[in-house]
Design an enzyme around this catalytic site. Structure first.
Site, PDB file in Angstrom:
ATOM      1  N   THR A 172      -3.875 -15.622  -5.960  1.00  0.00           N
ATOM      2  CA  THR A 172      -3.932 -15.653  -4.488  1.00  0.00           C
ATOM      3  C   THR A 172      -5.409 -15.640  -4.106  1.00  0.00           C
ATOM      4  O   THR A 172      -6.238 -15.154  -4.875  1.00  0.00           O
ATOM      5  CB  THR A 172      -3.225 -14.397  -3.942  1.00  0.00           C
ATOM      6  N   VAL A 201       8.732 -13.405   2.196  1.00  0.00           N
ATOM      7  CA  VAL A 201       7.358 -13.436   2.704  1.00  0.00           C
ATOM      8  C   VAL A 201       6.646 -12.227   2.114  1.00  0.00           C
ATOM      9  O   VAL A 201       7.201 -11.133   2.070  1.00  0.00           O
ATOM     10  CB  VAL A 201       7.342 -13.400   4.246  1.00  0.00           C
ATOM     11  N   GLY A 202       5.441 -12.435   1.632  1.00  0.00           N
ATOM     12  CA  GLY A 202       4.710 -11.354   0.965  1.00  0.00           C
ATOM     13  C   GLY A 202       3.691 -10.682   1.868  1.00  0.00           C
ATOM     14  O   GLY A 202       3.605 -10.948   3.073  1.00  0.00           O
ATOM     15  N   GLY A 225       2.967  -8.254  -3.910  1.00  0.00           N
ATOM     16  CA  GLY A 225       3.019  -8.100  -2.460  1.00  0.00           C
ATOM     17  C   GLY A 225       3.923  -6.976  -1.990  1.00  0.00           C
ATOM     18  O   GLY A 225       3.607  -6.287  -1.015  1.00  0.00           O
TER      19      GLY A 225
HETATM   20  N1  ASP Z   1       0.042 -10.827  -3.029  1.00  0.00           N
HETATM   21  C1  ASP Z   1       0.657 -12.106  -3.273  1.00  0.00           C
HETATM   22  C2  ASP Z   1       2.113 -12.022  -2.933  1.00  0.00           C
HETATM   23  O1  ASP Z   1       2.771 -11.078  -3.317  1.00  0.00           O
HETATM   24  C3  ASP Z   1       0.494 -12.573  -4.689  1.00  0.00           C
HETATM   25  C4  ASP Z   1      -0.902 -12.461  -5.270  1.00  0.00           C
HETATM   26  O2  ASP Z   1      -1.756 -11.750  -4.747  1.00  0.00           O
HETATM   27  O3  ASP Z   1      -1.168 -13.105  -6.300  1.00  0.00           O
HETATM   28  O4  ASP Z   1       2.625 -12.931  -2.316  1.00  0.00           O
END
Ligand code: ASP
Length: 310
Positions: A172, A201-202, A225
């Site tokens: 991300t 949704v994260g 997330g």
């Molecule tokens: N935080 C992101 C999610 O859970 C994933 C990530 O940070 O790689 O959608």
């Protein structure tokens, strides 16, 4: 005061052979953000440009490189937030170019905070956003390769897909910046967790979870997330910063998350209006890069924490 931008390319783990391309990608993106900081002297411009560069690169799990859901769909989350605590986000948007710019539109031009799914895509179309051509979706290709590897192990194929996806979360992207007037901003963008349910949704689209900013401090998070939401990780850093140094705030927030959810769960970057920058992760690695006035070239690293004052 000195201008500064700090970006990350995701907490988790990335094979060593991919490090050089990630390092280049981080360098290019931080320079793009820094150029915007120089030309516009506006922290929101800087974070949006840096994140857009990482979305377009196809190297990270965002934009062109977005991973896919259990249903095989690309569903992106992105958000921006500024020193006035203005917030805008999009969640679960199917393939469009630069979801971070759509999040900025939501923040600046709409009366809303979060727009999701197909209507977010319709809004993007109305605004003239393009899609990434399917054959350019590098995230999709990576997942196809992964599926080919695991498909001979039926026991792990379905039930454990999400669990295994969770283990290889990474990539991300996020950015925080401060301009010469001490105004901070943050932006984040992701394809989410591999093999998430369709419609999930994260944290990246959720106020206080994957992103938070106020007049003093801005923070963005990366990692699992659900855990970042459970612990309101970015909010914690910004709130703690009211009473303590940036480093102490960051350690306290990450300490809370790690005690509550365990190691190998998240990473953060943060900045304050006085030119303090910090990054920290409880995962194997988290690529990050920063550039400030007075530096000739960006400082890039893949592992370890850091706290500096510019
Ligand atoms: N935080 C992101 C999610 O859970 C994933 C990530 O940070 O790689 O959608």
């Amino acid at each position: 005061m000195k201008r500064a931008i700090l970006i990350h390319g995701g907490a988790g783990r990335v094979k060593k052979e991919l490090w050089p391309s990630r390092i280049e990608g981080l360098k290019e993106a931080v320079l793009r953000g820094y150029e915007a900081l120089l030309s516009k002297d506006d922290s929101i411009e800087a974070v949006v440009e840096a994140v857009a560069a990482m979305e377009d690169s196809g190297l990270f799990n965002a934009g062109r490189g977005s991973t896919i859901s259990f249903k095989g769909t690309v569903e992106m989350d992105a958000a921006v937030m500024d020193w006035r605590s203005r917030f805008g986000a999009v969640g679960g948007v199917p393939n469009i170019r630069n979801p971070v710019r759509l999040a900025r539109y939501v923040m600046e031009e709409s009366p809303h905070r979060l727009i999701v799914g197909l209507e977010a895509r319709n809004l993007a179309y109305r605004l003239g956003f393009k899609e990434y051509p399917i054959e350019e979706l590098t995230g999709l290709r990576r997942v196809e390769e992964y599926l080919t590897r695991v498909k001979d192990k039926p026991s792990s194929f379905y039930g454990k897909l999400f669990e295994s996806g969770k283990k290889i979360f990474t990539d991300t992207v996020g950015a925080v910046a401060v301009d010469s007037q001490g105004r901070v901003a943050a932006a984040v963008s992701t394809g989410g967790l591999l093999f998430k349910f369709g419609g999930r949704v994260g944290d990246s689209a959720i106020f206080g979870a994957g992103i938070m900013a106020n007049a003093i401090c801005a923070a963005v998070a990366t990692g699992i997330g659900e855990y970042i939401m459970d612990s309101l990780l970015s909010y914690r850093i910004v709130e703690y910063r009211r009473y303590m140094s940036l480093e102490a705030a960051c350690r306290k927030a990450m300490g809370f998350l790690t005690r509550y959810k365990g190691m190998d769960t998240a990473g953060v970057i943060c900045i304050d209006r006085f030119g303090n920058l910090g990054w920290m992760h409880n995962t194997e690695m988290m690529g990050r890069a920063y550039m400030t006035d007075g530096m000739e070239s960006p400082d890039v690293g893949m592992v370890g924490e850091g706290f500096i004052k510019v």
